[in-house]
Write an enzyme that holds these catalytic residues in place. Structure first.
Site, mmCIF file in Angstrom:
data_model
loop_
_atom_site.group_PDB
_atom_site.id
_atom_site.type_symbol
_atom_site.label_atom_id
_atom_site.label_comp_id
_atom_site.label_asym_id
_atom_site.label_seq_id
_atom_site.Cartn_x
_atom_site.Cartn_y
_atom_site.Cartn_z
ATOM 1 C CE LYS A 1 -1.042 2.193 3.564
ATOM 2 N NZ LYS A 1 0.093 2.723 4.553
ATOM 3 C CG ASP B 1 -0.386 6.463 5.954
ATOM 4 O OD1 ASP B 1 0.274 5.789 5.325
ATOM 5 O OD2 ASP B 1 -0.001 6.828 7.297
ATOM 6 C CG HIS C 1 -3.216 -0.441 8.153
ATOM 7 N ND1 HIS C 1 -2.946 -1.148 7.304
ATOM 8 C CD2 HIS C 1 -2.210 0.695 8.332
ATOM 9 C CE1 HIS C 1 -1.600 -0.765 6.770
ATOM 10 N NE2 HIS C 1 -1.212 0.274 7.634
HETATM 11 C C1 BG6 Z 1 1.746 2.301 7.592
HETATM 12 C C2 BG6 Z 1 1.584 3.811 7.626
HETATM 13 O O1 BG6 Z 1 1.117 1.576 6.782
HETATM 14 O O2 BG6 Z 1 1.749 1.812 9.122
HETATM 15 C C3 BG6 Z 1 2.559 4.641 8.629
HETATM 16 O O3 BG6 Z 1 1.949 4.296 6.316
HETATM 17 C C4 BG6 Z 1 2.104 3.991 10.047
HETATM 18 O O4 BG6 Z 1 2.163 5.904 8.797
HETATM 19 C C5 BG6 Z 1 2.362 2.415 10.084
HETATM 20 O O5 BG6 Z 1 3.133 4.476 10.900
HETATM 21 C C6 BG6 Z 1 1.683 1.659 11.323
HETATM 22 O O6 BG6 Z 1 2.162 0.488 11.350
HETATM 23 P P1 BG6 Z 1 2.310 -0.394 12.762
HETATM 24 O O7 BG6 Z 1 2.481 -1.851 12.178
HETATM 25 O O8 BG6 Z 1 3.717 0.281 13.168
HETATM 26 O O9 BG6 Z 1 1.106 0.055 13.385
#
Ligand code: BG6
Length: 491
Positions: free
Chosen positions: A149, A236, A241
């Protein structure tokens, strides 16, 4: 307890963007851990590709450094040395036609051998790289492509990228990564729902009052200002997510764990989301941006200063009230929130059940709080079931809201693997259950696009919040208007 390791077949993995941040911080440490656990078969080869003029020896040194920085205590000299024997490097400018034959010469000749192309690059390169791979005859029947992504920035650009990749690789050999799907507790959501008889009969609007999905980060934008300025939290984090988490919580039981069975059900949820557009965005959305404040133990600047643009309108926080128009969920709101520079890093899904229909207890027993199931993705992965229980003691009947607390690390005595470890091995096995299908990605964008358009029409700056707080006051009001509140007590 020792986790069971099932070896994967030998493979050739090419990492485009091999000198970049994702490769250094996530991909190579993940591969290294799988190697240490004995999951690779011999001969396996990992080929870093970028336009920087390294040779393999210099590249191995840079990967060794990355492993020491990001692979934890297991990164010992001897194991790094054996791992690096399978790491190679090819200089290649993906915009040019030169160098592809060097890449070709690195591959095993056997056409049935698994060949995986990981595009750890910006999305603008996805289509052109796929086309170059085809033009230089590097795509074999056992080849697959992995993309990260963001897949585009709206539904039109996502469709364009998907068309370009799809012209070279069939859908079942395209692995679109959303690393949240590789997180251990996200998979546990499916285990919890579909391997226990307890929850599923209650998993609907007759019994569930509301659901909260929080993905909070304490970090700011770090070195990603130029990406983030064109993205913002909605694109983002929410488009991928948070919506993926929502799908796993809300979907119907799939017929099996087969990739398409699961993805069909997730797609139905995305298609059932009640649209948010200019007509209801004011009531259902909150966008915020952090100002200077205190975070991670010190004073931190505001977002505008971090990106060097005092006029910026990019949101670093989003809260949404989401409704799902289907028989299971009509009447149960899903409150979503995500933001940077919040008080702590925590990702959690909380399912709050409806209140008991009648209380037999007197006022002295105290308030009866809702039964809540909190599924914690990070940190300290685990599940807490908040119940009302009697406070111990001989005098009277006083009730307390207490958690049955299951911390996975304690319960299983093993460290959960990083999301990328699981996902990379799934690619080699050809298992796409935890990857996003084209129609899912595009359906998610189709729901997100009108929110962004509504915000553009409204032309209001994002609401300020101080770094180190839970976002703008309006995000609290969004939930309180419905007589509810965010469940900070479980965190
Ligand atoms: C990414 C985003 O997909 O996920 C980031 O682009 C974010 O901005 C990150 O910080 C968070 O991932 P995790 O695994 O640290 O929660």
């Amino acid at each position: 307890m020792v986790s069971r390791i099932v070896q994967v077949v030998p493979f050739d993995l090419v990492v485009f963007g091999g000198t970049g941040d994702l490769a250094h911080r996530k991909l190579f440490p993940a591969l290294f851990h799988r190697f240490l656990d004995g999951q690779f078969s011999h001969p396996t080869k990992i080929i870093g590709v970028s336009r920087h003029s390294f040779d393999t020896a210099a590249y191995r040194l840079s990967i060794a450094k990355a492993l020491k920085g990001f692979a934890g205590a297991s990164a010992r000299e001897d194991s790094i040395k054996s791992f690096l024997e399978m790491v190679h490097y090819v200089v290649l400018d993906v915009d040019s036609d030169l160098g592809w034959d060097f890449l070709e010469s690195e591959f095993d000749r056997d056409p049935s051998r698994v060949r995986a192309f990981y595009l750890a690059t910006g999305p603008d390169h996805f289509g052109p790289i796929a086309q170059k791979l085809a033009a230089h005859s590097l795509v074999t029947p056992a080849s697959r492509i992995i993309v990260e992504k963001p897949i585009g920035k709206d539904s039109a650009s996502a469709a364009f990228i998907n068309d370009a990749i799809g012209a070279v690789f069939p859908e079942e050999r395209i692995f679109r990564i959303d690393h949240y799907l590789g997180k251990e507790t996200v998979q546990n959501l499916m285990a919890l729902r579909f391997a226990n008889a307890l929850f599923e009969p209650l998993w609907n609007s007759a019994h569930v009052d509301h659901v909260e999905i929080t993905v909070a980060e304490s970090i700011g934008v770090e070195a990603r200002a130029s990406y983030y300025e064109n993205s913002g939290a909605l694109r983002d984090m929410v488009q991928n997510h948070l919506l993926q988490l929502l799908c796993l919580v809300a979907m119907e039981p799939p017929a099996s764990l087969e990739a398409d069975a699961v993805r069909d059900e997730k797609l139905k949820v995305l298609k059932s989301l009640v649209p948010i557009d200019a007509s209801n965005a004011t009531a259902l959305t909150v966008r915020g941006q952090y100002r200077a404040g205190a975070s991670e133990g010190g004073a931190v600047p505001g977002y505008a200063q971090e990106v060097g643009n005092e006029e910026t309108q990019t949101e670093t926080f989003v809260a949404l009230k989401v409704e799902i128009a289907n028989w299971r969920w009509a009447g149960t709101p899903f409150y979503l929130r995500t933001g940077k520079r919040l008080p702590q890093r925590v990702s959690e899904v909380i399912v709050s059940f409806r209140e008991v229909p009648h209380s037999i207890f007197t006022a002295e027993s105290g308030k009866i709080s809702q039964t809540m199931l909190a599924i914690r993705l990070q940190p300290d992965e685990g599940i807490k079931l908040w119940l009302m229980l009697k406070e111990p003691g001989a005098g009277g009947m006083r009730l307390q809201h207490v958690p049955l607390d299951m911390n996975f690390a304690e319960a299983f005595s093993i460290h959960a693997p990083e999301a990328y470890e699981r996902l990379l091995m799934d690619v080699i096995r050809g298992n796409a259950t935890l990857f996003m299908r084209r129609d899912e990605v595009e359906a998610a964008w189709r729901w997100i696009d009108p929110i962004r358009e509504a915000w553009t029409q409204m032309n209001e700056p994002p609401r300020p919040y101080f770094a180190g707080t839970w976002g703008p006051a309006a995000a609290i009001a969004l939930v309180e208007r419905d007589g509810r509140s965010w469940s900070e007590e479980t965190i």
